[in-house]
Scaffold this motif. Structure first.
Motif, PDB file in Angstrom:
ATOM      1  N   ASN A  60      65.722 -24.498 -17.551  1.00 30.72           N
ATOM      2  CA  ASN A  60      64.936 -25.701 -17.810  1.00 30.72           C
ATOM      3  C   ASN A  60      64.369 -26.237 -16.511  1.00 30.72           C
ATOM      4  O   ASN A  60      64.879 -25.943 -15.425  1.00 30.72           O
ATOM      5  CB  ASN A  60      65.785 -26.781 -18.484  1.00 30.72           C
ATOM      6  N   THR A  62      62.965 -29.907 -14.770  1.00 27.58           N
ATOM      7  CA  THR A  62      62.834 -31.350 -14.925  1.00 27.58           C
ATOM      8  C   THR A  62      62.107 -31.936 -13.722  1.00 27.58           C
ATOM      9  O   THR A  62      61.605 -31.200 -12.861  1.00 27.58           O
ATOM     10  CB  THR A  62      64.222 -31.993 -15.171  1.00 27.58           C
ATOM     11  N   LYS A  66      57.729 -30.093 -13.301  1.00 31.75           N
ATOM     12  CA  LYS A  66      57.225 -29.599 -14.584  1.00 31.75           C
ATOM     13  C   LYS A  66      55.782 -29.079 -14.519  1.00 31.75           C
ATOM     14  O   LYS A  66      55.407 -28.202 -15.295  1.00 31.75           O
ATOM     15  CB  LYS A  66      57.328 -30.686 -15.648  1.00 31.75           C
ATOM     16  N   ASN A  87      58.806 -27.278 -19.356  1.00 29.80           N
ATOM     17  CA  ASN A  87      60.194 -27.708 -19.162  1.00 29.80           C
ATOM     18  C   ASN A  87      61.203 -26.610 -19.516  1.00 29.80           C
ATOM     19  O   ASN A  87      62.401 -26.797 -19.326  1.00 29.80           O
ATOM     20  CB  ASN A  87      60.497 -28.968 -19.985  1.00 29.80           C
ATOM     21  N   ASN A 100      56.698 -25.804 -23.317  1.00 28.34           N
ATOM     22  CA  ASN A 100      57.005 -27.232 -23.312  1.00 28.34           C
ATOM     23  C   ASN A 100      57.689 -27.564 -24.632  1.00 28.34           C
ATOM     24  O   ASN A 100      57.059 -27.487 -25.688  1.00 28.34           O
ATOM     25  CB  ASN A 100      55.744 -28.081 -23.132  1.00 28.34           C
ATOM     26  N   ASP A 102      59.400 -30.528 -24.910  1.00 31.92           N
ATOM     27  CA  ASP A 102      59.551 -31.987 -24.944  1.00 31.92           C
ATOM     28  C   ASP A 102      58.818 -32.600 -26.137  1.00 31.92           C
ATOM     29  O   ASP A 102      59.403 -33.351 -26.923  1.00 31.92           O
ATOM     30  CB  ASP A 102      59.018 -32.613 -23.649  1.00 31.92           C
ATOM     31  N   ALA A 130      55.098 -37.964 -20.455  1.00 27.95           N
ATOM     32  CA  ALA A 130      55.805 -37.925 -21.740  1.00 27.95           C
ATOM     33  C   ALA A 130      54.852 -38.242 -22.878  1.00 27.95           C
ATOM     34  O   ALA A 130      54.883 -37.600 -23.938  1.00 27.95           O
ATOM     35  CB  ALA A 130      56.962 -38.915 -21.728  1.00 27.95           C
ATOM     36  N   THR A 190      56.596 -44.952 -24.689  1.00 26.60           N
ATOM     37  CA  THR A 190      56.868 -43.827 -23.783  1.00 26.60           C
ATOM     38  C   THR A 190      56.966 -44.241 -22.313  1.00 26.60           C
ATOM     39  O   THR A 190      57.117 -43.376 -21.457  1.00 26.60           O
ATOM     40  CB  THR A 190      55.761 -42.750 -23.899  1.00 26.60           C
ATOM     41  N   MET A 244      64.929 -36.956 -28.887  1.00 24.77           N
ATOM     42  CA  MET A 244      63.965 -36.139 -28.134  1.00 24.77           C
ATOM     43  C   MET A 244      64.694 -35.220 -27.154  1.00 24.77           C
ATOM     44  O   MET A 244      64.389 -34.023 -27.059  1.00 24.77           O
ATOM     45  CB  MET A 244      62.989 -37.041 -27.381  1.00 24.77           C
ATOM     46  N   PHE A 245      65.687 -35.768 -26.446  1.00 27.13           N
ATOM     47  CA  PHE A 245      66.443 -34.959 -25.486  1.00 27.13           C
ATOM     48  C   PHE A 245      67.200 -33.835 -26.189  1.00 27.13           C
ATOM     49  O   PHE A 245      67.188 -32.682 -25.754  1.00 27.13           O
ATOM     50  CB  PHE A 245      67.405 -35.842 -24.701  1.00 27.13           C
ATOM     51  N   GLN A 248      64.615 -31.195 -27.747  1.00 31.06           N
ATOM     52  CA  GLN A 248      63.961 -30.338 -26.751  1.00 31.06           C
ATOM     53  C   GLN A 248      64.958 -29.290 -26.268  1.00 31.06           C
ATOM     54  O   GLN A 248      64.605 -28.139 -26.033  1.00 31.06           O
ATOM     55  CB  GLN A 248      63.371 -31.150 -25.591  1.00 31.06           C
TER      56      GLN A 248
END
Length: 276
Positions: A60, A62, A66, A87, A100, A102, A130, A190, A244-245, A248
């Motif tokens: 991944n 972060t 990215k 990501n 991606n 995310d 985001a 966001t 979301m976390f 993903q």
């Protein structure tokens, strides 16, 4: 031989991804380890070469890598290309493909509340990275109207212009966004407004949120922002950034292993790590 996975970023010590993915490897009986790698901006290329030399099966990416990571990959998925950020990287015999997850992860998280998101109109607050991932992924998923409110008008306009998918969109100023908030069945926050330590701040007034709306705030520290609390008081369904976390991560895990994992297990793990 044990497979190697990881996450690269700067900083990286706060990442909950190692605990989440290592638990999944154990749960599914996969002989693998997932490690955090602190990689500074100037060492990004060397780190990618090192992970490839170590035959890491995937990793991944972060903050802040990215976008810059894209220069060192062999192939980039079309959605990630459009978003301009990667990501998740998969290594197949030394060939690195970037994705991606995310934005798609955010959409999958929302679908746990309503599987028919296409019938809803959306307002996104913010126009950063985001927001871009979420906007493009929602447009790809068939949500026909997605409007934007952002303090910088030009940045929001550029985001709309660059979206490769058909979607009805316009940029709103703060006054119009607050006045017409009840027209939206999806409201998505966001920005970092409301995050610890500035938990009392609001991105805009929530007074006109519809009781039929889903309101999402991608922040998860605190678990419930002032904005989400206000939306809940008005009867709206709410969701923080944990989904979301989790999703993903689930999509990344699926790309690496072919298994779409138990997201409730992942969520429980993340909440335990957050102490919530």
């Amino acid at each position: 031989m044990k497979k190697l996975f990881g996450v690269i970023g700067d900083p990286i010590s706060h990442s909950m991804s190692p605990a989440m993915h290592n638990d999944l490897f154990g749960f599914y009986g996969i002989d693998a380890a997932y490690l955090p790698f602190h990689v500074s901006k100037e060492n990004l290329e060397a780190a990618v070469k090192g992970l490839k030399a170590l035959e890491a099966s995937g990793f991944n990416v972060t903050i802040p890598h990215k976008t810059d990571i894209m220069a060192y990959l062999d192939k980039i998925d079309p959605l990630a290309e459009a978003i301009g950020a990667v990501n998740t990287v998969k290594n197949e015999n030394g060939f690195l493909t970037g994705y991606n997850t995310d934005g798609p992860g955010f959409v999958k998280g929302l679908e746990t509340i309503d599987a028919d998101l296409g019938s809803r109109s959306a307002l996104i607050i913010g126009a950063g990275g985001a927001s871009r991932a979420i906007f493009f992924s929602m447009a790809q998923a068939g949500i026909s109207r997605i409007d934007l409110y952002n303090r910088t008008y030009d940045k929001a306009e550029e985001l709309i212009r660059s979206c490769p998918f058909n979607v009805e969109s316009k940029v709103l100023n703060r006054e119009t966004a607050e006045k017409t908030l009840n027209e939206y069945q999806l409201v998505i926050q966001t920005t970092s407004i409301g995050m610890v330590p500035d938990t009392g701040s609001l991105p805009l007034s929530p007074e006109n949120i519809s009781q039929d709306a889903i309101v999402s705030d991608i922040i998860y520290n605190p678990l419930q922002t002032t904005f989400l609390k206000a939306a809940s008081k008005r009867g709206a369904a709410i969701q923080n950034g944990i989904e979301m976390f989790v999703f993903q991560g689930a999509l990344a895990f699926e790309k690496w292993t072919g298994i779409f994992p138990d997201t409730e297990r992942m969520k429980t793990n993340v909440l335990r790590n957050l102490g919530g």
